[in-house]
Scaffold this motif. Structure first.
Motif, mmCIF file in Angstrom:
data_model
loop_
_atom_site.group_PDB
_atom_site.id
_atom_site.type_symbol
_atom_site.label_atom_id
_atom_site.label_comp_id
_atom_site.label_asym_id
_atom_site.label_seq_id
_atom_site.Cartn_x
_atom_site.Cartn_y
_atom_site.Cartn_z
ATOM 1 N N HIS A 10 -12.893 107.788 -73.403
ATOM 2 C CA HIS A 10 -12.893 106.375 -73.759
ATOM 3 C C HIS A 10 -13.059 105.584 -72.478
ATOM 4 O O HIS A 10 -12.262 105.731 -71.549
ATOM 5 C CB HIS A 10 -11.592 105.991 -74.473
ATOM 6 C CG HIS A 10 -11.521 106.518 -75.862
ATOM 7 N ND1 HIS A 10 -11.543 105.703 -76.970
ATOM 8 C CD2 HIS A 10 -11.444 107.788 -76.321
ATOM 9 C CE1 HIS A 10 -11.478 106.458 -78.063
ATOM 10 N NE2 HIS A 10 -11.421 107.712 -77.689
ATOM 11 N N GLY A 11 -14.081 104.748 -72.432
ATOM 12 C CA GLY A 11 -14.344 104.030 -71.193
ATOM 13 C C GLY A 11 -15.068 102.737 -71.424
ATOM 14 O O GLY A 11 -15.218 102.274 -72.557
ATOM 15 N N MET A 12 -15.515 102.169 -70.297
ATOM 16 C CA MET A 12 -16.243 100.913 -70.340
ATOM 17 C C MET A 12 -17.276 101.002 -69.219
ATOM 18 O O MET A 12 -16.944 101.447 -68.122
ATOM 19 C CB MET A 12 -15.259 99.775 -70.132
ATOM 20 C CG MET A 12 -15.837 98.401 -70.368
ATOM 21 S SD MET A 12 -16.341 97.702 -68.790
ATOM 22 C CE MET A 12 -16.850 96.091 -69.301
ATOM 23 N N LEU A 46 -7.576 103.208 -78.786
ATOM 24 C CA LEU A 46 -7.231 103.113 -77.361
ATOM 25 C C LEU A 46 -5.743 102.853 -77.194
ATOM 26 O O LEU A 46 -5.070 103.467 -76.381
ATOM 27 C CB LEU A 46 -8.041 102.016 -76.665
ATOM 28 C CG LEU A 46 -7.708 101.815 -75.169
ATOM 29 C CD1 LEU A 46 -8.063 103.037 -74.341
ATOM 30 C CD2 LEU A 46 -8.414 100.587 -74.593
ATOM 31 N N LEU A 47 -5.221 101.931 -78.027
ATOM 32 C CA LEU A 47 -3.802 101.585 -77.930
ATOM 33 C C LEU A 47 -2.934 102.768 -78.333
ATOM 34 O O LEU A 47 -1.813 102.928 -77.853
ATOM 35 C CB LEU A 47 -3.505 100.363 -78.810
ATOM 36 C CG LEU A 47 -4.261 99.094 -78.424
ATOM 37 C CD1 LEU A 47 -3.958 97.953 -79.382
ATOM 38 C CD2 LEU A 47 -3.934 98.658 -76.995
ATOM 39 N N GLN A 48 -3.471 103.608 -79.209
ATOM 40 C CA GLN A 48 -2.736 104.799 -79.627
ATOM 41 C C GLN A 48 -2.787 105.876 -78.534
ATOM 42 O O GLN A 48 -1.795 106.527 -78.254
ATOM 43 C CB GLN A 48 -3.363 105.328 -80.924
ATOM 44 C CG GLN A 48 -2.781 106.625 -81.463
ATOM 45 C CD GLN A 48 -3.745 107.281 -82.442
ATOM 46 O OE1 GLN A 48 -4.439 106.600 -83.194
ATOM 47 N NE2 GLN A 48 -3.780 108.601 -82.440
ATOM 48 N N TYR A 49 -3.955 106.017 -77.895
ATOM 49 C CA TYR A 49 -4.118 107.056 -76.874
ATOM 50 C C TYR A 49 -3.514 106.676 -75.532
ATOM 51 O O TYR A 49 -3.151 107.541 -74.760
ATOM 52 C CB TYR A 49 -5.603 107.369 -76.666
ATOM 53 C CG TYR A 49 -6.224 108.199 -77.769
ATOM 54 C CD1 TYR A 49 -7.504 107.913 -78.227
ATOM 55 C CD2 TYR A 49 -5.544 109.269 -78.331
ATOM 56 C CE1 TYR A 49 -8.086 108.673 -79.231
ATOM 57 C CE2 TYR A 49 -6.125 110.027 -79.332
ATOM 58 C CZ TYR A 49 -7.394 109.729 -79.779
ATOM 59 O OH TYR A 49 -7.988 110.488 -80.767
ATOM 60 N N HIS A 61 -8.707 115.665 -74.977
ATOM 61 C CA HIS A 61 -9.063 117.093 -74.971
ATOM 62 C C HIS A 61 -7.982 117.863 -75.696
ATOM 63 O O HIS A 61 -6.791 117.631 -75.452
ATOM 64 C CB HIS A 61 -9.203 117.593 -73.524
ATOM 65 C CG HIS A 61 -9.547 119.041 -73.410
ATOM 66 N ND1 HIS A 61 -8.834 119.933 -72.632
ATOM 67 C CD2 HIS A 61 -10.535 119.774 -73.989
ATOM 68 C CE1 HIS A 61 -9.367 121.144 -72.731
ATOM 69 N NE2 HIS A 61 -10.397 121.060 -73.556
ATOM 70 N N ASN A 62 -8.395 118.771 -76.590
ATOM 71 C CA ASN A 62 -7.415 119.536 -77.366
ATOM 72 C C ASN A 62 -6.439 118.618 -78.098
ATOM 73 O O ASN A 62 -5.244 118.926 -78.202
ATOM 74 C CB ASN A 62 -6.632 120.498 -76.460
ATOM 75 C CG ASN A 62 -7.487 121.669 -76.007
ATOM 76 O OD1 ASN A 62 -8.492 121.993 -76.639
ATOM 77 N ND2 ASN A 62 -7.097 122.288 -74.914
ATOM 78 N N GLY A 63 -6.949 117.510 -78.588
ATOM 79 C CA GLY A 63 -6.124 116.594 -79.372
ATOM 80 C C GLY A 63 -5.124 115.803 -78.558
ATOM 81 O O GLY A 63 -4.307 115.069 -79.102
ATOM 82 N N LYS A 64 -5.159 115.951 -77.224
ATOM 83 C CA LYS A 64 -4.187 115.223 -76.394
ATOM 84 C C LYS A 64 -4.918 114.226 -75.502
ATOM 85 O O LYS A 64 -6.070 114.439 -75.130
ATOM 86 C CB LYS A 64 -3.408 116.212 -75.519
ATOM 87 C CG LYS A 64 -2.540 117.149 -76.327
ATOM 88 C CD LYS A 64 -1.856 118.158 -75.433
ATOM 89 C CE LYS A 64 -0.989 119.080 -76.251
ATOM 90 N NZ LYS A 64 -0.621 120.290 -75.504
#
Lengths: 250, 234
Positions: A10-12, A46-49, A61-64
Motif C-alpha cells: 500500500h503506497g502513494m 489502510l487504517l486497518q493495516y 505478506h502472509n496475511g500480516k
C-alpha cells in the motif's frame, strides 16, 4: 496458500518512503501488487493495516501487515534470502550500514524537509545544517567505502543506497524548487558520484517519477507548510492534493 | 572476533547506555566500563563518535559502534547465544516497529513533558499517555515482550520501568496510571525484579537530583524552546 504468499504494497506514488520498499522488492525480484492510497481520504484497509501511524508504506505478506519503511526493508531482507542481500553479512558492516542509514533518516532527511517547509532566516539556518550534515556524510563515506570506488547496480544496492536514493534521487527537483544545490560535486565528490550512480540503476530509473512531477511534489510540500490561513489550505489543499494523489505518472 | 576486548563508553544516568549494559550482561559478555562526562566531553569520545559526540559507544577490539539500537543488534549478531531478537522475521519486524514507536512517541514526549511547564507539559504528558495506550495492547497477556525471557523490545523499552517513574515524579505528571495500564505496570514490575535489570540500575536519589536540575536548565535554554515549538506546535 498462494493468496497468502502474495505480496501487496500500500503506497502513494509521490512518497519516497514507499519508493524505498518498491526498490527493495524489485531488487529481490519479488512480485507484488501496488495499491495506490489516497492519503487525504484514507481507505478503511489502510487504517486497518496501519492503525498506529495510518501511513504508507504498508507491506502485506502472509496475511500480516508490516509498517515503517526501514522495518519493512529489514523484513524483506530476512524473509527473501534468495535475492541480492540488502545488508552485508558481517555484523560490523551491518552496524555501519544501520548507523549511516539512521544518520540519513534522522539528521539529513529531517533537515532537508525543514528547508522545504521554511523560508527566510529559518530556512537559511536549516540549509546551513544540511550542509554540515552532508559534510559529515562525505567524511563517513571515506570510511564506509574505504577508498574503493563504490560501484552500484541492481545486484548490490543495499539499505543505505536505497534510503539515500529515496532522499536525493530527486535532487534536481529539490534544486529547482529550493534554489539550493545540495548534491554539489565540488563540495561532496564521493556523495555526488554515489547519487549519480544510483540514479542510473535501471530499477531506480524505472520507478522514478518524471522531473516535472517531482517538482510539483516539492512545490506542494512547500506551499502546504507556508500557507498562512488554515481555511485557505483546506479548500485549495483538497483540490491540489486530490490532483496530486490521483495523477500517477505511469 | 568475539574474544576481543569489549569496552563501553557511558554516562551513569543515560537510559540509552543501560540498553547496552543489559544486553552485555544478559549475554554474559565481560566488558570494561568507561564513565564519560557528557557535559565535558573527553577527546576519546570525540574521536570515537565524531558524528554525534554521544554515548553509548561500544568498542570491540578495533571496532567502534555507536547508537544504542545499532549496538544492541551488533551484540546480538556477534554473540548469537541467548538471542535478543526473535528468530521469525515477522516477530523481528514487530520488535523493531514497537521499539521505534516507543522511542519517537513515548520517550521523546515524556522527556518533553519533564522539561516543559504548564500547558505544554500537560500536552506532552497527554501524548505520552496515548502512546502507552498502544503499548498496553502489545504487552497484554505477556510476561515480557520477549515471552518468557527478556528480549530486544524489553531492553529497548526497559527505561519505562525505571526512568519514566522518576521523570513523572520530577515533572509532577502521571503517564503510567496502574489502573488504566495494568499490563504495562505488571511488565514494569517483572522487569525490575529480573536480576540483570534490577541489579543494573542507577541510584534513584541521584537520578531525581540530576533530572530536577536538567529539567530546569533545559526549560530555560533557547535550544529547548525550538524543540518544544517543533514537536508540540508543528
Amino acid at each position: 496458500m498462494a493468496e497468502e504468499n502474495k505480496v501487496k504494497l500500500h503506497g502513494m506514488w509521490a512518497s519516497p518512503y514507499v519508493k524505498r520498499v518498491e526498490i527493495a522488492l524489485k531488487i529481490k525480484g519479488i512480485p507484488y501488487e501496488f495499491v495506490e492510497e489516497d492519503l487525504v481520504n484514507k481507505s478503511q484497509l489502510l487504517l486497518q493495516y496501519n492503525p498506529v501511524h495510518k501511513k504508507v508504506p504498508v507491506l502485506i505478506h502472509n496475511g500480516k501487515s508490516i509498517c515503517e519503511s526501514l522495518v519493512i526493508l529489514e523484513y524483506i531482507d530476512e524473509t527473501w534470502k534468495n535475492g541480492p542481500p540488502l545488508l552485508p553479512q558481517d555484523p560490523y558492516k551491518r552496524a555501519k550500514v544501520r548507523f549511516w542509514t539512521s544518520f540519513v533518516e534522522k539528521e539529513l532527511l529531517e533537515n532537508v524537509l525543514l528547508v522545504v517547509r521554511s523560508e527566510g532566516e529559518a530556512q537559511e539556518k536549516a540549509i546551513k545544517v544540511v550542509f554540515e550534515k552532508l559534510k559529515l556524510l562525505e567524511e563517513g563515506l571515506k570510511d564506509l567505502f574505504q577508498g574503493e570506488t563504490h560501484h552500484i547496480d541492481g545486484e548490490n544496492m543495499g539499505i543505505l543506497d536505497i534510503v539515500l536514493c529515496s532522499l536525493f534521487g530527486a535532487h534536481k527537483a529539490q534544486e529547482e524548487v529550493l534554489g539550493v544545490k545540495f548534491i554539489d560535486p565540488e563540495k561532496f565528490p564521493l556523495l555526488s558520484s554515489w547519487v549519480t550512480a544510483f540514479t542510473e540503476v535501471a530499477v531506480v530509473k524505472a520507478l522514478q517519477p518524471p522531473h516535472e512531477k517531482l517538482v510539483m511534489v516539492y512545490q506542494f510540500l512547500r506551499q502546504k507548510a507556508l500557507r498562512p490561513s488554515a481555511a485557505g489550505v483546506e479548500v485549495k489543499e483538497g483540490v491540489y492534493v486530490t490532483s496530486l494523489s490521483r495523477s500517477s505518472p505511469f | 572476533m568475539a574474544e576481543k576486548k569489549v569496552k563501553l563508553l557511558g554516562f551513569w544516568v543515560s537510559p540509552f547506555v543501560y540498553r547496552v549494559i543489559w544486553a552485555l550482561k544478559l549475554k554474559g559478555i565481560d566488558y570494561e566500563y568507561i564513565e564519560e562526562d557528557i557535559f565535558n566531553k573527553s577527546p576519546l569520545l570525540l574521536q570515537l563518535n565524531p558524528i554525534h559526540k554521544k554515548v553509548p559507544v561500544l568498542i570491540h577490539g578495533d571496532r567502534v559502534i555507536s547508537e544504542s539500537y545499532v549496538i544492541v543488534q551488533y551484540i546480538d549478531e556477534t554473540w548469537p547465544h541467548c538471542p535478543l531478537l526473535p528468530q521469525d522475521p515477522y516477530e523481528r519486524a514487530m520488535a523493531r516497529f514497537w521499539a521505534d514507536f516507543a522511542e519517537t512517541k513515548l520517550l521523546h514526549t515524556a522527556w518533553l513533558g519533564l522539561c516543559a511547564r504548564g500547558a505544554e507539559r500537560e500536552k506532552a504528558a497527554k501524548l505520552a499517555m496515548e502512546a502507552v495506550e498502544k503499548i498496553e495492547e502489545v504487552v497484554k497477556g505477556k510476561k515480557l515482550f520477549g515471552g518468557e525471557s527478556i528480549g530486544y523490545l524489553d531492553i529497548c523499552l526497559g527505561w519505562i520501568s525505571y526512568w519514566l517513574p522518576v521523570w513523572e515524579e520530577v515533572g509532577s505528571m502521571q503517564i503510567i496510571d496502574p489502573i488504566k495500564f495494568p499490563a504495562t505496570s505488571s511488565w514494569m514490575n517483572t522487569l525490575l525484579h529480573h536480576q540483570v535489570i534490577g541489579d543494573n540500575l542507577p541510584a534513584r536519589d541521584a537520578m531525581i537530583e540530576y533530572f530536577q536540575k536538567r529539567s530546569k536548565d533545559l526549560y530555560e535554554s533557547d535550544w529547548f524552546k525550538d524543540i518544544i515549538r517543533l514537536h508540540l506546535h508543528p
